[in-house]
Design a protein around this motif. Structure first.
Motif, PDB file in Angstrom:
ATOM      1  N   LEU A 140       0.703  -1.064  -0.045  1.00  0.00           N
ATOM      2  CA  LEU A 140      -0.129   0.096  -0.169  1.00  0.00           C
ATOM      3  C   LEU A 140       0.953   1.153   0.068  1.00  0.00           C
ATOM      4  CD1 LEU A 140      -2.613  -1.003   2.933  1.00  0.00           C
ATOM      5  CD2 LEU A 140      -2.956  -1.348   0.371  1.00  0.00           C
ATOM      6  N   VAL A 141       0.432   2.173  -0.615  1.00  0.00           N
ATOM      7  CA  VAL A 141       1.114   3.605  -0.888  1.00  0.00           C
ATOM      8  C   VAL A 141       0.179   4.664  -0.310  1.00  0.00           C
ATOM      9  CG1 VAL A 141       2.297   5.126  -2.215  1.00  0.00           C
ATOM     10  CG2 VAL A 141       2.579   2.919  -2.520  1.00  0.00           C
ATOM     11  N   LEU A 142       0.667   5.536   0.371  1.00  0.00           N
ATOM     12  CA  LEU A 142      -0.200   6.862   0.780  1.00  0.00           C
ATOM     13  C   LEU A 142       0.672   7.811   0.440  1.00  0.00           C
ATOM     14  CD1 LEU A 142      -2.538   7.954   2.368  1.00  0.00           C
ATOM     15  CD2 LEU A 142      -0.836   8.162   4.600  1.00  0.00           C
ATOM     16  N   THR A 143      -0.067   8.727  -0.393  1.00  0.00           N
ATOM     17  CA  THR A 143       0.402  10.046  -0.836  1.00  0.00           C
ATOM     18  C   THR A 143       0.164  11.147   0.098  1.00  0.00           C
ATOM     19  OG1 THR A 143      -1.248  10.946  -1.947  1.00  0.00           O
ATOM     20  CG2 THR A 143       0.085   9.300  -3.049  1.00  0.00           C
ATOM     21  N   SER A 144       1.017  12.283   0.039  1.00  0.00           N
ATOM     22  CA  SER A 144       0.582  13.360   1.059  1.00  0.00           C
ATOM     23  C   SER A 144      -0.816  14.102   0.831  1.00  0.00           C
ATOM     24  CB  SER A 144       1.871  14.541   0.600  1.00  0.00           C
ATOM     25  OG  SER A 144       1.725  15.105  -0.687  1.00  0.00           O
ATOM     26  N   ALA A 145      -1.443  13.820  -0.478  1.00  0.00           N
ATOM     27  CA  ALA A 145      -2.661  14.578  -0.873  1.00  0.00           C
ATOM     28  C   ALA A 145      -3.652  13.363  -0.023  1.00  0.00           C
ATOM     29  CB  ALA A 145      -2.999  14.441  -2.218  1.00  0.00           C
ATOM     30  N   GLY A 146      -3.348  12.294   0.304  1.00  0.00           N
ATOM     31  CA  GLY A 146      -4.465  11.539   1.074  1.00  0.00           C
ATOM     32  C   GLY A 146      -4.898  10.464   0.226  1.00  0.00           C
ATOM     33  N   ALA A 147      -4.246  10.309  -0.986  1.00  0.00           N
ATOM     34  CA  ALA A 147      -4.646   9.090  -1.594  1.00  0.00           C
ATOM     35  C   ALA A 147      -3.938   7.745  -1.256  1.00  0.00           C
ATOM     36  CB  ALA A 147      -4.425   9.566  -3.212  1.00  0.00           C
ATOM     37  N   VAL A 148      -4.747   6.676  -1.580  1.00  0.00           N
ATOM     38  CA  VAL A 148      -4.230   5.299  -1.431  1.00  0.00           C
ATOM     39  C   VAL A 148      -3.910   4.566  -2.610  1.00  0.00           C
ATOM     40  CG1 VAL A 148      -4.480   3.192  -0.119  1.00  0.00           C
ATOM     41  CG2 VAL A 148      -5.112   5.222   1.225  1.00  0.00           C
ATOM     42  N   TYR A 149      -3.008   4.111  -2.818  1.00  0.00           N
ATOM     43  CA  TYR A 149      -2.763   2.902  -3.888  1.00  0.00           C
ATOM     44  C   TYR A 149      -2.245   1.641  -3.297  1.00  0.00           C
ATOM     45  CZ  TYR A 149      -2.091   7.251  -7.024  1.00  0.00           C
ATOM     46  OH  TYR A 149      -2.537   8.406  -7.519  1.00  0.00           O
ATOM     47  N   SER A 150      -2.721   0.790  -4.275  1.00  0.00           N
ATOM     48  CA  SER A 150      -2.390  -0.744  -3.747  1.00  0.00           C
ATOM     49  C   SER A 150      -1.574  -1.454  -5.094  1.00  0.00           C
ATOM     50  CB  SER A 150      -3.696  -1.282  -3.156  1.00  0.00           C
ATOM     51  OG  SER A 150      -4.471  -1.446  -4.284  1.00  0.00           O
ATOM     52  N   GLY A 179     -12.838  10.199  -2.172  1.00  0.00           N
ATOM     53  CA  GLY A 179     -13.202  11.301  -1.236  1.00  0.00           C
ATOM     54  C   GLY A 179     -12.595  11.708   0.065  1.00  0.00           C
ATOM     55  N   LEU A 180     -11.807  10.897   0.551  1.00  0.00           N
ATOM     56  CA  LEU A 180     -11.244  11.194   1.796  1.00  0.00           C
ATOM     57  C   LEU A 180      -9.993  11.456   1.909  1.00  0.00           C
ATOM     58  CD1 LEU A 180     -12.691   7.700   3.192  1.00  0.00           C
ATOM     59  CD2 LEU A 180     -13.703   9.779   3.792  1.00  0.00           C
ATOM     60  N   LYS A 181      -9.526  12.025   3.166  1.00  0.00           N
ATOM     61  CA  LYS A 181      -8.065  12.391   2.970  1.00  0.00           C
ATOM     62  C   LYS A 181      -7.383  11.373   4.149  1.00  0.00           C
ATOM     63  CE  LYS A 181      -4.488  15.886   3.879  1.00  0.00           C
ATOM     64  NZ  LYS A 181      -3.540  15.225   3.831  1.00  0.00           N
ATOM     65  N   VAL A 182      -6.701  10.297   3.535  1.00  0.00           N
ATOM     66  CA  VAL A 182      -6.107   9.390   4.481  1.00  0.00           C
ATOM     67  C   VAL A 182      -4.970   9.875   5.027  1.00  0.00           C
ATOM     68  CG1 VAL A 182      -5.294   6.926   4.642  1.00  0.00           C
ATOM     69  CG2 VAL A 182      -7.173   7.490   3.352  1.00  0.00           C
ATOM     70  N   THR A 183      -4.769   9.561   6.353  1.00  0.00           N
ATOM     71  CA  THR A 183      -3.541  10.141   6.882  1.00  0.00           C
ATOM     72  C   THR A 183      -2.327   9.034   7.332  1.00  0.00           C
ATOM     73  OG1 THR A 183      -4.474  10.024   9.065  1.00  0.00           O
ATOM     74  CG2 THR A 183      -4.521  11.964   7.911  1.00  0.00           C
ATOM     75  N   HIS A 184      -2.792   7.715   7.521  1.00  0.00           N
ATOM     76  CA  HIS A 184      -2.047   6.922   7.765  1.00  0.00           C
ATOM     77  C   HIS A 184      -2.653   5.451   7.355  1.00  0.00           C
ATOM     78  CE1 HIS A 184       0.752   4.840  10.385  1.00  0.00           C
ATOM     79  NE2 HIS A 184       0.124   4.094  11.135  1.00  0.00           N
TER      80      HIS A 184
END
Lengths: 259, 398
Positions: A140-150, A179-184
């Motif tokens: 999983l990858v999290l970006t500073s914009a809060g997007a998640v990639y897998s 639509g969300l900002k993921v932080t972790h």
């Protein structure tokens, strides 16, 4: 900070305790640490005594320990060789975060590129990577914009795209969290967890032992079969859980820290 | 290598306290076995799993000898460990431990203890009338089809030229006349006695992506109690079959590996020796024999398999719908590599507005009764519904 431990102890993970399993949180004697990483074979403690400036990030898995210095140099340590070896550079860019899992390692660079199993799987043009997490077969990858990639194998829904297909060419964004900002983010053996800035938790992947916090066939107690979830292929919001500060995953369990 | 240390630890002090160590080996190895595709899992971790299972059973039996309390739980745990060892493990090259034999001994011990406990309060409830359907095939909603041709004990040559080679389905009668199973399995108490203590993986739900899908390990006795006997009392109201939204697909893949005593009750049909491969020198793959045991109303949604299939109905009755591979487009298979052998259309609730081509698909139909077998050629789509509690045996071969 104090360091507390509970879990398997047959290898003397907790040096002064004899029992093979430690069921209550027990303090590590004479240890003051600012970070700890744990895997099947290794416990890595970044103690306060050592200078915290040099090491930017550490990750460990059954196979080895990886660390990246502020200089960008990545080293690998494994108990076979009892030596720290420098990893051949896969890129000239600075490596900002890394993670390793059972079958592969993943690195994120300062220029928004993520490498898994030594080939690039993600390029971000206007964003950069804040976190990388690896499960047994996925990343999983999290970006500073809060997007998640897998990326990786999806046979237990751990990629979160609503199916069981794998993504081996390129990491794909988990659209249902768009639509969300993921932080972790955190990755377990075959499951994934995302913490949004609202304090809400989203879970997906395998639930064979109830690791998603959803009703499971593995759990005791009577439940209507219709409620039981075995494989969750897209992110589900965990009900009745709010104000989560941090999340971590083991191979088949999840831990949440509430405010 | 690290796991060897765990095993040494357990063998040194085999008692209840060393169980967490050996369970750590089993747990860790189980994770290795669950990574990647099952068919790609190398032999070594499977053998390790078997070795660890042996050590755990030995530790449990040692506790059994020494303890007074919880003896039944210890034996049940040993039984489950042996069953998982059969399903997930692989035989060790050294030593002469045969997990199937170990399992059989444990099963016999458990059955003896449990019947003692029941004090001869033997199940007097009639275990036989659950195998009679209450309603006929005409009460099932949805499409009907042309009857599949029926052949009475055809010669090998006739079957080969008219069905196996051109890949045309057929119902075969009078081919199971010498099967002890047709009589013995009529009484569910027989199955309970021979196999009740065994743990099997029960898959519930039509396929993975179905939100209702789940897999549960349970003993056959529990399975019979919760899924078969409870259904017995269900109403015989007209329309029961149409109302019940069941999508339970229950197959025990390892059943005959686990319970060899039941293998003596069936015979592999001679038609399974036919092969498309003309190379006589090549060794044939062994036939896959699977058990399909479930209550009334269990359903296999429309799908196809890669091998030739002979579905033998032992007790109970089933209604099967068939479509040739040529009709595939009209059945709208799911996209994606994991599910493209499953169709989206539901023959019992056809949705012609979403799936218009289905209206022109040619349906074949077969009502399978005890003692009859259905030949399903490779890639032929089939949809199976049980009309009452049913036990079938399928033979998959190439």
């Amino acid at each position: 900070m104090k360091l507390l431990y509970c879990g398997f102890n047959a290898f003397g993970q907790l040096p002064h305790v004899q029992a093979t399993a430690v069921c209550e949180l027990t303090e590590f004697p004479q240890m003051s640490a600012h970070d700890v990483h744990i895997s099947w074979s290794y416990i890595v403690i970044l103690s306060d005594a050592a200078s915290p400036q040099d090491t930017a990030q550490v990750a460990c898995c059954e196979r080895h320990i990886l660390s990246v210095e502020r200089s960008g140099e990545v080293s690998k340590y494994c108990s076979d060789s009892a030596m720290r070896t420098a990893l051949e550079s896969i890129t000239s860019d600075n490596i900002t975060s890394l993670s390793c899992g059972e079958t592969f390692d993943a690195f994120a660079t300062s220029r928004g590129c993520v490498y898994a199993a030594m080939s690039p799987v993600l390029h971000l043009s206007s964003d950069h990577v804040t976190e990388v997490a690896c499960g047994n077969e996925h990343c999983l990858v999290l970006t500073s914009a809060g997007a998640v990639y897998s990326w990786g194998t999806g046979s237990r829904g751990q990629l979160g795209h609503g199916d069981l297909e794998k993504e081996q060419e390129r990491a794909r964004q988990v659209d249902m969290l768009a639509g969300l900002k993921v932080t972790h983010i955190a990755a377990g053996g075959w499951h994934s967890v995302a913490l949004a800035d609202t304090g809400d938790i989203y879970v997906w992947g395998w639930n064979c032992e109830g690791q998603l916090g959803l009703p499971s066939v593995g759990c005791k107690g009577r439940k209507r079969r219709q409620e039981e979830v075995s494989v969750q292929t897209e992110p589900a919001l965990l009900q009745n859980v709010t104000d989560v500060q941090q999340v971590a995953c083991g191979s088949r369990h999840t831990v949440l820290l509430l405010r | 290598r690290r796991l060897q240390c765990y095993v040494k630890l357990t063998v040194a002090n085999m008692d209840i306290h060393s169980l967490p160590n050996i369970e750590a080996v089993l747990g860790r190895t189980w994770e290795i076995l669950n990574t990647g595709h099952w068919k790609d899992v190398p032999l070594a971790p499977r053998q390790l799993y078997t070795a660890a299972a042996i050590v755990k059973i030995a530790a449990l039996l040692k506790c059994y000898k020494e303890q007074q309390a919880n003896k039944l739980e210890l034996l049940q745990s040993a039984m489950k460990t042996a069953d998982l060892g059969i399903m997930l493990g692989a035989s060790l090259s050294a030593g002469n431990c045969n997990m199937t034999q170990v399992a059989q001994l444990l099963s016999e011990a458990l059955t003896a203890i449990q019947s003692e406990a029941n004090n001869g309060r033997v199940n007097t409830e009639d275990g036989t009338n659950i195998y009679k359907p209450v309603l006929g095939t005409e009460s099932i909603a949805g499409v009907r089809g042309q009857p599949v041709i029926t052949l009475d004990r055809p010669s090998l040559e006739k079957f080969r030229t008219e069905h196996f080679v051109p890949q045309v389905p057929a119902k075969l009668t009078s081919c199971m006349m010498h099967w002890p199973a047709v009589d013995k399995w009529k009484d569910i108490n027989y199955i309970r006695r021979v196999a009740g203590a065994r743990t099997v993986p029960v898959e519930l739900g039509s396929h993975y992506v179905d939100p209702e899908w789940s897999m549960k390990m349970m003993t056959i006795a529990d399975f019979i109690e919760t899924h078969i006997m409870q259904q017995r009392d269900d109403s015989t109201t007209v329309g029961y079959l149409a109302q019940h939204p069941l999508f339970d697909l229950i197959c025990f893949f390892f059943f005959f590996l686990q319970v060899p005593e039941l293998i003596g009750d069936i015979f592999e049909p001679e038609y399974c020796c036919l092969s498309e491969d003309l190379d006589d020198s090549k060794e044939a793959e062994p036939t896959d024999i699977n058990a399909w045991f479930g209550p009334k109303g269990t359903l296999s949604p429309l799908h196809h398999d890669p091998k030739h299939n002979l579905l033998a109905q032992v007790v109970g009755e089933k209604r099967i719908l068939l479509y040739s591979p040529g009709e595939t487009e009209k059945l709208y298979p799911h996209e994606g590599s994991m599910l493209n052998n499953t169709a989206q259309v539901n023959p019992e609730k056809p949705d012609y507005s979403t799936f218009p081509k289905y209206k022109t698909a040619q349906t074949w139909e077969c009502h399978l009764q005890p003692g009859e077998m259905l030949y399903i050629p490779p890639k032929w789509w089939h949809h199976v519904r049980s009309l009452c509690t049913s036990f079938s045996v399928s033979f998959w071969w190439t």
